[in-house]
Scaffold this motif. Structure first.
Motif, PDB file in Angstrom:
ATOM      1  N   PRO A 158       0.801  -1.225   0.000  1.00 54.74           N
ATOM      2  CA  PRO A 158       0.000   0.000   0.000  1.00 54.74           C
ATOM      3  C   PRO A 158       0.835   1.277   0.000  1.00 54.74           C
ATOM      4  CG  PRO A 158      -0.280  -1.240   2.066  1.00 54.74           C
ATOM      5  CD  PRO A 158       0.534  -2.092   1.140  1.00 54.74           C
ATOM      6  N   ASP A 159       1.968   1.275   0.683  1.00 53.83           N
ATOM      7  CA  ASP A 159       2.809   2.487   0.716  1.00 53.83           C
ATOM      8  C   ASP A 159       3.429   2.761  -0.654  1.00 53.83           C
ATOM      9  OD1 ASP A 159       2.265   2.661   3.402  1.00 53.83           O
ATOM     10  OD2 ASP A 159       4.072   1.562   3.994  1.00 53.83           O
ATOM     11  N   LEU A 160       3.942   1.700  -1.271  1.00 50.10           N
ATOM     12  CA  LEU A 160       4.583   1.893  -2.580  1.00 50.10           C
ATOM     13  C   LEU A 160       3.544   2.249  -3.641  1.00 50.10           C
ATOM     14  CD1 LEU A 160       7.363   1.864  -3.879  1.00 50.10           C
ATOM     15  CD2 LEU A 160       7.027  -0.546  -4.423  1.00 50.10           C
ATOM     16  N   HIS A 161       2.371   1.626  -3.536  1.00 44.98           N
ATOM     17  CA  HIS A 161       1.278   1.941  -4.458  1.00 44.98           C
ATOM     18  C   HIS A 161       0.914   3.425  -4.350  1.00 44.98           C
ATOM     19  CE1 HIS A 161      -2.513   1.301  -6.671  1.00 44.98           C
ATOM     20  NE2 HIS A 161      -3.042   2.129  -5.786  1.00 44.98           N
ATOM     21  N   LYS A 162       0.814   3.915  -3.107  1.00 47.94           N
ATOM     22  CA  LYS A 162       0.454   5.327  -2.889  1.00 47.94           C
ATOM     23  C   LYS A 162       1.565   6.244  -3.401  1.00 47.94           C
ATOM     24  CE  LYS A 162      -2.080   8.589  -0.789  1.00 47.94           C
ATOM     25  NZ  LYS A 162      -1.248   9.753  -0.960  1.00 47.94           N
ATOM     26  N   ALA A 163       2.806   5.875  -3.137  1.00 47.14           N
ATOM     27  CA  ALA A 163       3.930   6.695  -3.599  1.00 47.14           C
ATOM     28  C   ALA A 163       3.949   6.766  -5.128  1.00 47.14           C
ATOM     29  CB  ALA A 163       5.245   6.115  -3.075  1.00 47.14           C
ATOM     30  N   LEU A 164       3.662   5.647  -5.766  1.00 44.20           N
ATOM     31  CA  LEU A 164       3.623   5.601  -7.234  1.00 44.20           C
ATOM     32  C   LEU A 164       2.473   6.461  -7.757  1.00 44.20           C
ATOM     33  CD1 LEU A 164       4.704   4.314  -9.849  1.00 44.20           C
ATOM     34  CD2 LEU A 164       3.233   2.344  -9.399  1.00 44.20           C
ATOM     35  N   GLN A 165       1.337   6.318  -7.109  1.00 44.55           N
ATOM     36  CA  GLN A 165       0.157   7.099  -7.493  1.00 44.55           C
ATOM     37  C   GLN A 165       0.442   8.601  -7.370  1.00 44.55           C
ATOM     38  OE1 GLN A 165      -3.173   5.976  -5.062  1.00 44.55           O
ATOM     39  NE2 GLN A 165      -4.501   7.576  -5.881  1.00 44.55           N
ATOM     40  N   ASP A 166       1.037   9.003  -6.254  1.00 43.66           N
ATOM     41  CA  ASP A 166       1.349  10.417  -6.028  1.00 43.66           C
ATOM     42  C   ASP A 166       2.353  10.926  -7.058  1.00 43.66           C
ATOM     43  OD1 ASP A 166      -0.344  10.308  -3.883  1.00 43.66           O
ATOM     44  OD2 ASP A 166       1.237  10.281  -2.351  1.00 43.66           O
ATOM     45  N   ALA A 167       3.371  10.100  -7.333  1.00 41.62           N
ATOM     46  CA  ALA A 167       4.405  10.519  -8.289  1.00 41.62           C
ATOM     47  C   ALA A 167       3.808  10.697  -9.677  1.00 41.62           C
ATOM     48  CB  ALA A 167       5.531   9.488  -8.318  1.00 41.62           C
ATOM     49  N   ILE A 168       2.921   9.792 -10.063  1.00 46.30           N
ATOM     50  CA  ILE A 168       2.295   9.905 -11.394  1.00 46.30           C
ATOM     51  C   ILE A 168       1.385  11.137 -11.434  1.00 46.30           C
ATOM     52  CG2 ILE A 168       0.599   8.817 -12.916  1.00 46.30           C
ATOM     53  CD1 ILE A 168       1.952   6.130 -12.165  1.00 46.30           C
TER      54      ILE A 168
END
Ligand code: R1P
Length: 296
Positions: A158-168
Motif C-alpha cells: 500500500p505504501d509503494l502503491h500510494k507513492a507511485l500514485q502520487d508521483a504519477i
C-alpha cells in the motif's frame, strides 16, 4: 558457468553471480523498475543520470540489468521478459544480491476488461492468478474439473502503491488526464492465449472464461502475466532477519557503480561496501507495486 558446489540451494558462478540474471552483489540497487521488453528498459535507462556511468549486464538467459542513479538515487532497471517463471527468477535472484529493503515497481502493458481507452494507465491495488488447470481433460472435455483456476487476491504494497500514485499525479502529461486508474484488480495469467480467453486452434475450453472472470472477481480491470507473481513473492518473502552470516552472500567490497555506496536511500544494502555496520535491528521487506498501460 561453474556453480559453487557448497550451495546447491542457490547455485552461483565461481565469482558469486546468480545463475540466470548473471549479476552479483553491488551490481543491482534496492530500488528496481522491472519491465518486459528490451526497448522499454533501454528507453527508461536514458532517463538516468549521466554520471556515474551506467552498469549494464545482458545475461545469457535473456535478463538485462541496468544500474545507475536517477537524480542521484541508485536505481536498477531489470528486463525480465515474460511470465511467472521469469518473475520468479527476477525476485529471488535480485533478493540474493541486495541487503535491506527491496522496492519493485513493474511497468508493464496489459489488456483491459473494462471500457478504459487504449493508453490508460492502471495501478492495480491487487492481483489474482488465473491458471490453466492441467488436470482438466482439454482433449475431450471433463465433467469433473474446471478448465481454469482463480487464486485469491494478493495486494500491492500500500505504501509503494500510494507513492507511485502520487508521483504519477505530480508528473503525468496532460494526455494522461483522466486516464489514470489507481483502484483496480489485475489478473495475471499463465498464458497469453488460453487463460486470457483467446480463441486459437487449441481446445482451450475458454469461450466463457472472460465473462466468468468478470463475474467472479469484483473490480477486475486488467490482464497480464507477471504482476501476481511479483506481488505474491514480495508479500510472502517474510523479511528474513539478515546478518553477515545470514541468508545472503557476502557483498562485493567495491560496488560496480561507486555512487551506490553513499546513496543507498536508507537501506544497508550497499553500505557494507564502505564497511558501515549492518543494521539488523529491523526486518527488511520486499515492497511491490505496478503501473500498467492498456494496449488492447
Ligand atoms: C505479452 O505480450 C506480454 O505483455 C504484457 C504481458 O504481461 C506479457 O509479458 O506485459 P509486458 O508488455 O510488460 O511484457
Amino acid at each position: 558457468m561453474k556453480a559453487r558446489v557448497q550451495d546447491a540451494n542457490f547455485p552461483k558462478t565461481a565469482d558469486g553471480r546468480v545463475y540466470h540474471l548473471g549479476i552479483r552483489a553491488g551490481e543491482v540497487a534496492n530500488r528496481i523498475i522491472t519491465v518486459g521488453s528490451v526497448s522499454r528498459a533501454e528507453g527508461i535507462a536514458k532517463m538516468l543520470d549521466t554520471s556515474p556511468k551506467l552498469f549494464s549486464l545482458y545475461s545469457e538467459r535473456g535478463f538485462i540489468t541496468i544500474t545507475g542513479c536517477y537524480k542521484t538515487v541508485p536505481v536498477s532497471i531489470v528486463c525480465i521478459g515474460m511470465g511467472a517463471p521469469n518473475a520468479d527468477f527476477f525476485i529471488r535472484e535480485v533478493r540474493e544480491c541486495v541487503r535491506g529493503d527491496m522496492l519493485v515497481i513493474r511497468l508493464g502493458s496489459c489488456g483491459c476488461l473494462t471500457d478504459l481507452p487504449v493508453g490508460s494507465l492502471v495501478l492495480p491495488t491487487s492481483s489474482i492468478a488465473c491458471t490453466r488447470n492441467v488436470d482438466f481433460n482439454f482433449a475431450s472435455g471433463d465433467p469433473w474439473e474446471v478448465p481454469y483456476r482463480l487464486s485469491k487476491p494478493v495486494s500491492a504494497d500500500p505504501d509503494l502503491h500510494k507513492a507511485l500514485q502520487d508521483a504519477i499525479e505530480l508528473t503525468r502529461p496532460p494526455s494522461l488526464e483522466n486516464l489514470v486508474v489507481s483502484k483496480a484488480v489485475n489478473a495475471s495469467t499463465d498464458s497469453f492465449y488460453s487463460s486470457q480467453g483467446r480463441q486459437t486452434s487449441f481446445q482451450d475450453h475458454n469461450a466463457s472464461l472472460i465473462d466468468h472472470l468478470k463475474a467472479a472477481v469484483p473490480g477486475l480491470t486488467t490482464l497480464e502475466m507477471e504482476t501476481f507473481s511479483i506481488f505474491h513473492l514480495a508479500a510472502s518473502w517474510g523479511g528474513v532477519m539478515q546478518s553477515s552470516s545470514g541468508v545472503n552472500p557476502p557483498l562485493a567490497t567495491s560496488p560496480v557503480v561507486p555512487a551506490l555506496s553513499g546513496k543507498s536511500s536508507g537501506t544497508s544494502a550497499q553500505m557494507e561496501g564502505l564497511n558501515v555496520s549492518l543494521d539488523i535491528s529491523s526486518r527488511p521487506v520486499i515492497k511491490a507495486a505496478a503501473a500498467q498501460m492498456v494496449f488492447a
